[in-house]
Design a protein around this motif. Structure first.
Motif, short mmCIF file in Angstrom:
data_model
loop_
_atom_site.label_atom_id
_atom_site.label_comp_id
_atom_site.label_asym_id
_atom_site.label_seq_id
_atom_site.Cartn_x
_atom_site.Cartn_y
_atom_site.Cartn_z
N THR A 146 1.19 3.23 -7.39
CA THR A 146 1.13 2.72 -8.77
C THR A 146 0.63 1.28 -8.80
O THR A 146 0.22 0.78 -9.84
CB THR A 146 2.50 2.79 -9.45
OG1 THR A 146 3.43 1.96 -8.74
CG2 THR A 146 3.01 4.23 -9.47
N ILE A 147 0.63 0.62 -7.67
CA ILE A 147 0.14 -0.76 -7.57
C ILE A 147 -1.32 -0.78 -7.15
O ILE A 147 -2.11 -1.57 -7.64
CB ILE A 147 0.99 -1.56 -6.57
CG1 ILE A 147 2.40 -1.78 -7.14
CG2 ILE A 147 0.34 -2.91 -6.25
CD1 ILE A 147 3.32 -2.52 -6.19
N VAL A 148 -1.70 0.13 -6.26
CA VAL A 148 -3.02 0.11 -5.64
C VAL A 148 -3.90 1.21 -6.22
O VAL A 148 -3.48 2.36 -6.35
CB VAL A 148 -2.90 0.30 -4.12
CG1 VAL A 148 -4.29 0.31 -3.48
CG2 VAL A 148 -2.05 -0.80 -3.51
N SER A 149 -5.15 0.85 -6.57
CA SER A 149 -6.13 1.82 -7.05
C SER A 149 -7.40 1.70 -6.21
O SER A 149 -7.97 0.60 -6.11
CB SER A 149 -6.44 1.59 -8.53
OG SER A 149 -7.40 2.51 -9.00
N VAL A 150 -7.82 2.82 -5.60
CA VAL A 150 -8.98 2.79 -4.70
C VAL A 150 -9.96 3.93 -4.96
O VAL A 150 -10.87 4.15 -4.16
CB VAL A 150 -8.54 2.83 -3.22
CG1 VAL A 150 -7.76 1.59 -2.84
CG2 VAL A 150 -7.74 4.09 -2.93
N PHE A 151 -9.82 4.64 -6.07
CA PHE A 151 -10.72 5.78 -6.30
C PHE A 151 -12.17 5.31 -6.46
O PHE A 151 -12.44 4.17 -6.81
CB PHE A 151 -10.27 6.57 -7.54
CG PHE A 151 -10.53 5.88 -8.85
CD1 PHE A 151 -11.72 6.06 -9.51
CD2 PHE A 151 -9.56 5.07 -9.42
CE1 PHE A 151 -11.98 5.42 -10.72
CE2 PHE A 151 -9.79 4.44 -10.64
CZ PHE A 151 -11.00 4.61 -11.29
N GLY A 152 -13.09 6.23 -6.21
CA GLY A 152 -14.50 5.89 -6.34
C GLY A 152 -15.09 5.18 -5.15
O GLY A 152 -16.15 4.55 -5.25
N ASN A 153 -14.39 5.24 -4.00
CA ASN A 153 -14.92 4.74 -2.73
C ASN A 153 -14.98 5.92 -1.77
O ASN A 153 -13.99 6.27 -1.12
CB ASN A 153 -14.02 3.64 -2.16
CG ASN A 153 -14.03 2.37 -2.98
OD1 ASN A 153 -14.89 1.51 -2.82
ND2 ASN A 153 -13.06 2.24 -3.88
N ILE A 154 -16.14 6.56 -1.69
CA ILE A 154 -16.23 7.85 -1.00
C ILE A 154 -16.03 7.75 0.50
O ILE A 154 -15.77 8.78 1.15
CB ILE A 154 -17.58 8.54 -1.30
CG1 ILE A 154 -18.75 7.68 -0.79
CG2 ILE A 154 -17.73 8.82 -2.79
CD1 ILE A 154 -20.10 8.37 -0.93
N ASN A 155 -16.11 6.56 1.06
CA ASN A 155 -15.98 6.41 2.50
C ASN A 155 -14.61 5.90 2.93
O ASN A 155 -14.43 5.49 4.08
CB ASN A 155 -17.07 5.49 3.05
CG ASN A 155 -18.45 6.10 2.92
OD1 ASN A 155 -18.63 7.29 3.19
ND2 ASN A 155 -19.42 5.31 2.51
N LEU A 156 -13.66 5.91 1.99
CA LEU A 156 -12.29 5.54 2.35
C LEU A 156 -11.53 6.78 2.78
O LEU A 156 -11.81 7.89 2.34
CB LEU A 156 -11.58 4.90 1.16
CG LEU A 156 -11.93 3.45 0.83
CD1 LEU A 156 -11.15 2.98 -0.39
CD2 LEU A 156 -11.68 2.52 2.02
N GLY B 69 -7.40 8.18 4.52
CA GLY B 69 -6.02 7.84 4.86
C GLY B 69 -5.23 7.36 3.66
O GLY B 69 -5.39 7.84 2.54
N GLY B 70 -4.38 6.36 3.86
CA GLY B 70 -3.53 5.88 2.80
C GLY B 70 -2.37 6.82 2.54
O GLY B 70 -2.24 7.88 3.17
N VAL B 71 -1.52 6.47 1.59
CA VAL B 71 -0.40 7.34 1.24
C VAL B 71 -0.93 8.57 0.51
O VAL B 71 -2.02 8.55 -0.08
CB VAL B 71 0.63 6.59 0.36
CG1 VAL B 71 1.27 5.46 1.15
CG2 VAL B 71 -0.02 6.05 -0.91
N PHE C 296 0.81 -1.21 0.00
CA PHE C 296 0.00 0.00 0.00
C PHE C 296 0.85 1.27 0.00
O PHE C 296 0.32 2.37 -0.13
CB PHE C 296 -0.94 0.00 1.20
CG PHE C 296 -2.06 -1.00 1.07
CD1 PHE C 296 -3.18 -0.71 0.30
CD2 PHE C 296 -1.99 -2.22 1.71
CE1 PHE C 296 -4.21 -1.63 0.18
CE2 PHE C 296 -3.01 -3.15 1.59
CZ PHE C 296 -4.13 -2.86 0.82
N LYS C 297 2.16 1.12 0.15
CA LYS C 297 3.05 2.28 0.06
C LYS C 297 3.18 2.78 -1.38
O LYS C 297 3.55 3.92 -1.60
CB LYS C 297 4.44 1.92 0.59
CG LYS C 297 4.51 1.61 2.07
CD LYS C 297 5.93 1.23 2.47
CE LYS C 297 6.02 0.89 3.94
NZ LYS C 297 7.41 0.51 4.32
N ASN C 298 2.89 1.89 -2.33
CA ASN C 298 3.11 2.19 -3.75
C ASN C 298 1.76 2.45 -4.44
O ASN C 298 1.00 1.53 -4.71
CB ASN C 298 3.84 1.03 -4.42
CG ASN C 298 4.33 1.37 -5.81
OD1 ASN C 298 3.88 2.34 -6.42
ND2 ASN C 298 5.26 0.58 -6.31
#
Length: 335
Positions: A261-271, A273-275, A257-259
């Motif tokens: 370019t590997i992780v995509s989480v857009f379109g989840n309005i209740n998320l 934090g994260g990098v 989850f530090k990268n």
């Protein structure tokens, strides 16, 4: 090469391997091919053949029966249409069945489950509908199963967990729904898991045992709950797409989850934090956390008040004792 296949091809009765892939052949594939009883490999991928397997094969079960030794049947990337005949299940020695990128319609025949040696099954980019037959999910040797870009409905069968050798499962861009089966976690050799573009709901099942996974795509569904932290520890993971769902809570910041370019989480309005690269809102204390914090503060304050009151009482008692002793001492002197 181009044009139609001549019907006198049937004279090659002892043909074992017929490879006509990547040409410009057209017309209906000649039924004479199905009189080649010794044929083991038939590959006409990437041509312009048209017609229906049902008219060419399914209506001629005796011809199909003569192909009992066929191990590869590849007709992908042509212009074929109609239903997939259930008689394909009679070719029980099949190891590769490539039907992708045509216009096949109707349901997937459960009889294909009888092809107990099948390793590679490509059905993507057709117009297939109906449910995924459980019988397909019981072909133990399956290494690759691709049913993406069709019109399939229903749920992902629980029996998927029986596919212990499955490396790729792709059912993206269908009309599948329901909760993802917990048995997905039993496919320990999984490398690629593509479930995007459906209507799956509920939480992500425990797939923490899929340590060799490289690609996971759950995007464009109705999945909810928190993002499992175990994804951070998948050392082989190259792509994790959780976009456009209903996930909530804090996005982990460890491991993969530090990268961004590997992780995509857009379109989840209740998320949250994260990098920083994920550009999510900062996490706030939840109402529950606030209640716990307030309750704790009140409790500590109450204990402090009680402690001060207790100390005060003790101090007053000590003073009263000292005063009493002085009075007694003075009384004895005067006497």
């Amino acid at each position: 090469m181009e044009g139609e296949i001549p019907n006198d091809l049937a004279r090659l009765a002892n043909m074992v391997d017929l490879q006509l892939a990547a040409n410009n052949f057209s017309g209906v594939f000649p039924q004479a091919i199905y009189n080649m009883s010794l044929l083991e490999n038939l590959n006409i991928i990437d041509n312009g053949f048209s017609g229906s397997l049902r008219s060419d094969i399914g209506a001629l079960p005796t011809s199909l029966g003569k192909l009992s030794g066929l191990e590869e049947f590849s007709v992908g990337s042509n212009k074929m249409s109609g239903e997939i005949p259930s008689s394909l299940g009679n070719i029980t020695r099949l190891e590769s069945l490539w039907l992708f990128n045509n216009s096949f319609e109707g349901s997937i025949p459960p009889s294909i489950g009888k092809c107990s040696h099948l390793l590679y099954f490509y059905l993507q980019d057709n117009k297939l509908d109906g449910i995924i037959p459980q019988e397909i999910m019981q072909i133990a040797p399956l290494v690759l199963l691709n049913m993406s870009n069709n019109l399939l409905t229903g749920s992902l069968p629980e029996t998927v967990g029986r596919l212990e050798h499955l490396g790729t499962l792709s059912v993206g861009h269908n009309r599948l729904s329901g909760k993802l089966p917990e048995t997905l976690g039993k496919c320990l050799l999984m490398v690629q898991l593509d479930l995007q573009g459906n209507s799956f709901d509920g939480t992500i099942p425990d797939i923490s045992g899929l340590l060799g996974i490289k690609e996971v795509d759950f995007s464009n569904n109705n999945l909810s709950g928190s993002i499992p932290g175990y994804f951070a520890n998948f050392s082989s993971l190259e792509h994790l797409n959780l976009s456009i769902n209903n996930f909530e809570g804090k996005v982990p910041t460890e491991g993969k989850f530090k990268n961004a370019t590997i992780v995509s989480v857009f379109g989840n309005i209740n998320l949250c934090g994260g990098v920083l690269e994920l550009k999510l809102k900062p996490c706030k204390h939840s109402s529950f956390s606030k209640k716990v914090l307030i309750g704790t503060s009140i409790g500590v304050s109450a204990l402090l008040v009680l402690f001060i009151a207790f100390v005060s009482l003790c101090w007053n008692f000590v003073l009263q004792v000292k005063t009493f002793r002085k009075v007694m001492a003075l009384g004895s002197v005067h006497s």
